[in-house]
Design an enzyme around this catalytic site. Sequence first.
Site, PDB file in Angstrom:
ATOM      1  N   HIS A 194       0.813  -1.226   0.000  1.00 27.46           N
ATOM      2  CA  HIS A 194       0.000   0.000   0.000  1.00 27.46           C
ATOM      3  C   HIS A 194       0.844   1.273   0.000  1.00 27.46           C
ATOM      4  O   HIS A 194       2.050   1.248   0.258  1.00 27.46           O
ATOM      5  CB  HIS A 194      -0.956   0.009   1.199  1.00 27.46           C
ATOM      6  CG  HIS A 194      -0.296   0.097   2.540  1.00 27.46           C
ATOM      7  ND1 HIS A 194      -0.006   1.295   3.150  1.00 27.46           N
ATOM      8  CD2 HIS A 194       0.117  -0.869   3.413  1.00 27.46           C
ATOM      9  CE1 HIS A 194       0.558   1.068   4.332  1.00 27.46           C
ATOM     10  NE2 HIS A 194       0.640  -0.241   4.515  1.00 27.46           N
ATOM     11  N   CYS A 205       2.642  -4.724   7.004  1.00 27.55           N
ATOM     12  CA  CYS A 205       2.388  -4.528   5.574  1.00 27.55           C
ATOM     13  C   CYS A 205       3.594  -3.841   4.922  1.00 27.55           C
ATOM     14  O   CYS A 205       4.449  -3.272   5.596  1.00 27.55           O
ATOM     15  CB  CYS A 205       1.140  -3.682   5.362  1.00 27.55           C
ATOM     16  SG  CYS A 205      -0.403  -4.528   5.776  1.00 27.55           S
TER      17      CYS A 205
END
Length: 533
Positions: A434, A453
Amino acid sequence: MKKLYFLLIVCIFISCKKQEPKVIPVKKTTPPPAIILTDERTVSVDTTLIGVFKSKTLQEFYNSSNNKTVWGNLKKRTYVLTQLKNSKVLGLDPDDYKSATLENYEKRISKLSDKELATFDILLTYNFELYLNHLHKGKLDPKKLYTDWDLEEKKLDVNSVLIKAFNKNKLDSIVENIQPKSETYKQLLKALEIIDTFPEDDIEMITTDSLTKKITLNDNNPALVNIKKRLLFWGDMSGKDSLSINYNQKTFESVKKFQERHGLAADGVIGQGTISALNYSKEKRKQQIIANLERWRWYNSDFAENYFIINIPNYSLNVVESQDTTLVRNIVVGTSKRKTPIITSVLKTVVFNPTWTVPPTILKEDVVPAMKRNRNYLKNKNITIYDTTGKEVEPSKWNENKPGNYKYVQSPGYNNSLGLMKILFPNHHSVYLHDTNHRTIFGRNNRSLSSGCVRIENPLELAEHILNDSISTKWPKEKIDSIIETKITTNIRITKKYALYQWYWTAWSKKNQLIFRADIYNLDSDLYAKLRN
């Protein structure tokens, strides 16, 4: 009437036939081919000797030779013995394959009794097959070592591979063919070869007592004596040096070269990161290379045509298409407490203007303490609290004793924690790639900062690249920008097939130079110790 009875009987017969259950054929495993025996001395193998090893593979191997010894041919036997003895050049341990014991049997080959010859034969087979398995898929099982490694187990029909090579007298190619074919694996083998050319390392550790501050050009510091010795040892500084305590221009350029090889900021400033890397001995670096060779044997080397490959300690993402690197991106990965998991997967969806739901770990460790200090903490971050019925909850009515009873959702926008987009792929860890609302951190050298992440630099350009399927779909920048402006969450399926390899390695070689990265999750030493246990 007779015709009517006849038709009735035929119908009953047919209906009964239809009701009979179908016989599903049992899939039989293909047995390995028969072993072609030599004319040299062979003896029968007692199956109880085979049973000692509790190996189905070994039993099947000798079934293929009608329980006769197979290693009567001196050339074949010598090849196996040589491979096991020299397994250290591939980062393995000859002791794991009873190399010394087998060499002792070989020296007495003409004097061995039938039982001893059978034992020798079994040991040769068992240890050579063990060696082949280790070369193909590693000695250890990552799933037994780590809870955050999602890798498919590599399979090997070692009997078929060995017997085929045995019968065709092509044992000399089996070891090369069974190893990973990836370029990084080959670079690691080269790194092992390179480091073995260095002399023994007897340089003292560089103490940090004299480093009250960073060392810069023209400084004088006693630590520079051992720093220069290390630079000379590794070849980052050439020729000779007076080994003075002065940080001169020659040493400055050498430090920058060393820093670049180790993924450090190549600014010539000597701080704790550079000292830490300099203090690695030759033996420690060799162990690091061996640990990385083991990892690359776990990884699948049959790469997809198009893929993302992430090296977590290198903070890098490469997009590879038809064996050509088309994009390179800096990334941010998880901290040592919230590690980025090792994953092999497939990219599925690009999500523009994502919402962000606060995960349990961040809720517990970050949000709850902040909310207790300031009830408007979440509101200031554009995060809405919802109860179990989906009803919005005012921060003043939030129950700090039961924070898990709520859902916390951040609205889309430039300052969303996921930024303006994310890329989804199947995994068991609820992680994804992301954007971020902290876009300046990509300039930092140490980027182990996230909660697991992977954050990507300039992600919208990446989205444009992977969504542009030249056959059917066009995604110009203007189209993506128009979606972003709506602030509406939009899911776009990725039509072009991309695999994702989110892996971990801290050593390789390039143009005959050793390359290392900081072991940010402290995995190397522990893995090496387990390999040699």
